[in-house]
Scaffold this motif. Structure first.
Motif, mmCIF file in Angstrom:
data_model
loop_
_atom_site.group_PDB
_atom_site.id
_atom_site.type_symbol
_atom_site.label_atom_id
_atom_site.label_comp_id
_atom_site.label_asym_id
_atom_site.label_seq_id
_atom_site.Cartn_x
_atom_site.Cartn_y
_atom_site.Cartn_z
ATOM 1 N N HIS A 164 -1.761 5.748 -9.088
ATOM 2 C CA HIS A 164 -3.158 4.773 -8.974
ATOM 3 C C HIS A 164 -3.227 4.051 -10.497
ATOM 4 O O HIS A 164 -3.763 3.024 -10.641
ATOM 5 C CB HIS A 164 -4.180 5.905 -9.176
ATOM 6 N N ASN B 261 -3.623 -2.837 0.098
ATOM 7 C CA ASN B 261 -4.439 -1.475 -0.183
ATOM 8 C C ASN B 261 -5.832 -1.830 0.364
ATOM 9 O O ASN B 261 -6.343 -0.884 1.127
ATOM 10 C CB ASN B 261 -4.522 -0.897 -1.513
ATOM 11 N N ASP B 262 -6.296 -2.816 0.145
ATOM 12 C CA ASP B 262 -7.480 -3.236 0.500
ATOM 13 C C ASP B 262 -7.830 -3.100 2.216
ATOM 14 O O ASP B 262 -8.750 -2.837 2.632
ATOM 15 C CB ASP B 262 -8.195 -4.405 -0.263
ATOM 16 N N PRO C 113 1.001 -1.121 0.115
ATOM 17 C CA PRO C 113 -0.027 -0.244 -0.128
ATOM 18 C C PRO C 113 1.012 1.334 0.059
ATOM 19 O O PRO C 113 2.070 1.177 0.346
ATOM 20 C CB PRO C 113 -0.902 -0.170 1.170
ATOM 21 N N LYS D 186 -8.358 9.682 5.417
ATOM 22 C CA LYS D 186 -6.963 9.982 5.902
ATOM 23 C C LYS D 186 -7.079 10.615 7.212
ATOM 24 O O LYS D 186 -8.060 11.646 7.492
ATOM 25 C CB LYS D 186 -6.437 10.895 4.818
ATOM 26 N N VAL E 43 -4.318 3.879 -1.456
ATOM 27 C CA VAL E 43 -5.483 3.410 -0.535
ATOM 28 C C VAL E 43 -6.667 4.436 -0.522
ATOM 29 O O VAL E 43 -6.626 5.659 -0.934
ATOM 30 C CB VAL E 43 -4.946 3.238 0.889
ATOM 31 N N THR E 44 -7.982 3.857 -0.315
ATOM 32 C CA THR E 44 -8.857 4.687 -0.369
ATOM 33 C C THR E 44 -9.518 4.743 1.425
ATOM 34 O O THR E 44 -10.458 5.464 1.322
ATOM 35 C CB THR E 44 -10.240 4.054 -0.910
ATOM 36 N N LYS E 45 -8.573 4.463 2.090
ATOM 37 C CA LYS E 45 -8.907 4.848 3.428
ATOM 38 C C LYS E 45 -9.221 6.477 3.812
ATOM 39 O O LYS E 45 -8.301 7.320 3.331
ATOM 40 C CB LYS E 45 -7.668 4.433 4.255
ATOM 41 N N SER F 159 -7.708 0.264 3.459
ATOM 42 C CA SER F 159 -8.617 0.977 3.354
ATOM 43 C C SER F 159 -9.897 0.745 4.200
ATOM 44 O O SER F 159 -10.839 1.349 4.412
ATOM 45 C CB SER F 159 -9.036 0.710 1.818
ATOM 46 N N LYS F 160 -9.747 -0.329 4.992
ATOM 47 C CA LYS F 160 -10.875 -0.723 5.825
ATOM 48 C C LYS F 160 -10.753 -0.071 7.095
ATOM 49 O O LYS F 160 -11.660 0.032 8.012
ATOM 50 C CB LYS F 160 -10.812 -2.332 6.005
#
Length: 405
Positions: free
Chosen positions: A334, A356-357, A305, A314, A310-312, A360-361
């Motif tokens: 990306h 990354n998944d 990651p 921030k 990541v889509t976490k 992102s959690k």
């Protein structure tokens, strides 16, 4: 006779003067680098709880843990951690791995041995040994399997790309006959692609050749790591202190070049396309998987990651870190990671997990990253627990690694 003695004396005096100047310059560089590093550290301030970004222990931060070991030359990977080094927060065993004890060769029958390969993220940069994800995973597994000896060994090194990881596998790890090899990879290949570099092309990992060529033809090539300091005074990495042949050659050519009165220019950078980068990365992963099949050793890829991918939600500190890079930089990362995921998802041979998944959690209160690419204490704990779960499946009889959802 008197004239010869005078000439000899002048020659000796000239040589001594040059040697003294070189030693003085060397000392000056080291003092300057030390002061610059100290100045950089002073800009990092803790939050209201006394914690630095990504860390829970007051006073601990990425820059305060100067635990990158010195490197030694390696004919295959170009450099690797110095065997036997004991530094601030870490130990490199005599075989060159980040592990507290030396290893038996091959793996004993009562031992389940795991090797981790990758770059500085996989190395646990910035964290002392007891806080690293691989030590956390090993401790948890030893408690879970008291009848088995579990070893989780870090064979990573800062700035290694996927090809260097593969070379480390076949030249330094394979002979220990591990039970499992885990690669935490992808980010360095993606990063180097922003500079137009090809992980499969050339072996100038320390950028010495690029730095010297910049002194000869004036084209400063966009390379990365130790050699960068030869042409960029803002570079954080000093050159290898024992490579004086390179330093002398650079000094002579630098002086000779500057006497011509010509200026230097920075060569234009064309980033390597995401598809090309992903194709090369997948090729190396196929090499790793093929080795594993031949040696009957399972291999697992963990896609590394970054704060760009990541889509976490921030953390406030992570938003500041994210803003330090351009939108174009984040978009390129990306693109590379999307292309890598597509290729890994389209095949069924290489087991992989996308970290990354996992990251992102987490939510906004979790500060996973200490900088753009390295994990702090929170991140190390999350990774350690996730890695322990993966390894549990491998230690249990008849269970093989699975792909991430």
């Amino acid at each position: 006779m008197r004239g010869r003695r005078l000439l000899l004396f002048r020659g000796i005096a000239l040589f001594m003067s040059a040697a003294l100047a070189f030693v003085s310059a060397e000392i000056g560089i080291r003092v300057w680098q030390t002061r610059k590093k100290a100045a950089a550290q002073s800009t990092v301030t803790p939050d209201v709880h006394g914690c630095f970004p990504g860390y829970e222990t007051p006073g601990r931060g990425y820059e305060s843990q100067e635990n990158f070991p010195p490197m030694v030359f390696d004919a295959v990977t170009c450099y690797r951690p110095k065997p036997g080094h004991v530094g601030h927060g870490l130990k490199i065993n005599r075989q060159g791995f980040r592990y507290p004890v030396d290893l038996d060769e091959p793996t004993p029958a009562d031992t389940f041995r795991v090797f981790i390969l990758g770059g500085s993220f996989a190395f646990g940069a910035g964290c002392p040994d007891d806080a690293t994800y691989f030590r956390i995973a090993e401790t948890k597994l030893r408690a879970q399997f008291p009848d088995r000896r579990i070893e989780v060994i870090c064979a990573a090194a800062g700035a290694f790309n996927s090809l260097q990881e593969h070379f480390t596998l076949i030249t330094r790890v394979a002979r220990y006959r591990p039970n499992l090899v885990v690669f935490i990879s992808g980010a360095n290949d993606a990063y180097f692609s922003t500079k137009g570099q090809n992980a499969l092309d050339g072996n100038d990992y320390l950028a010495y050749d690029a730095a010297i060529r910049g002194c000869i033809d004036g084209q400063i090539l966009p390379r990365y790591y130790h050699g960068q300091v030869f042409r960029d005074p803002r570079a954080p990495f000093p050159p290898l202190y024992d490579d004086y042949n390179c330093k002398v050659r650079w000094l002579i050519e630098k002086v000779a070049y500057n006497t011509t009165g010509r200026g230097q220019t920075i060569a234009a950078v064309t980033p390597t396309s995401p598809d090309e980068t992903a194709d090369r990365f997948l090729y190396v992963q196929q090499l790793n998987h093929s080795w594993g099949r031949l040696q009957n050793v399972p291999t697992v890829l963990l896609l590394q990651p970054t704060i760009s991918t990541v889509t976490k939600p921030k953390h406030p500190a992570e938003r500041t870190i994210h803003g330090a890079h351009t939108a174009e930089f984040h978009e390129h990362l990306h693109g590379v990671f999307t292309a890598i995921r597509q290729r890994l998802g389209a095949q069924n041979a290489i087991p992989f997990h996308d970290l990354n998944d996992v990251v992102s959690k987490l939510d906004e209160s979790d500060c996973f990253f200490a900088d753009w690419v390295h994990a702090g204490e929170t991140g190390q704990r999350v990774l350690g627990e996730y890695l322990a779960g993966i390894l549990t499946e491998m230690i249990e009889p008849g269970v093989t690694p699975t792909k991430s959802p």
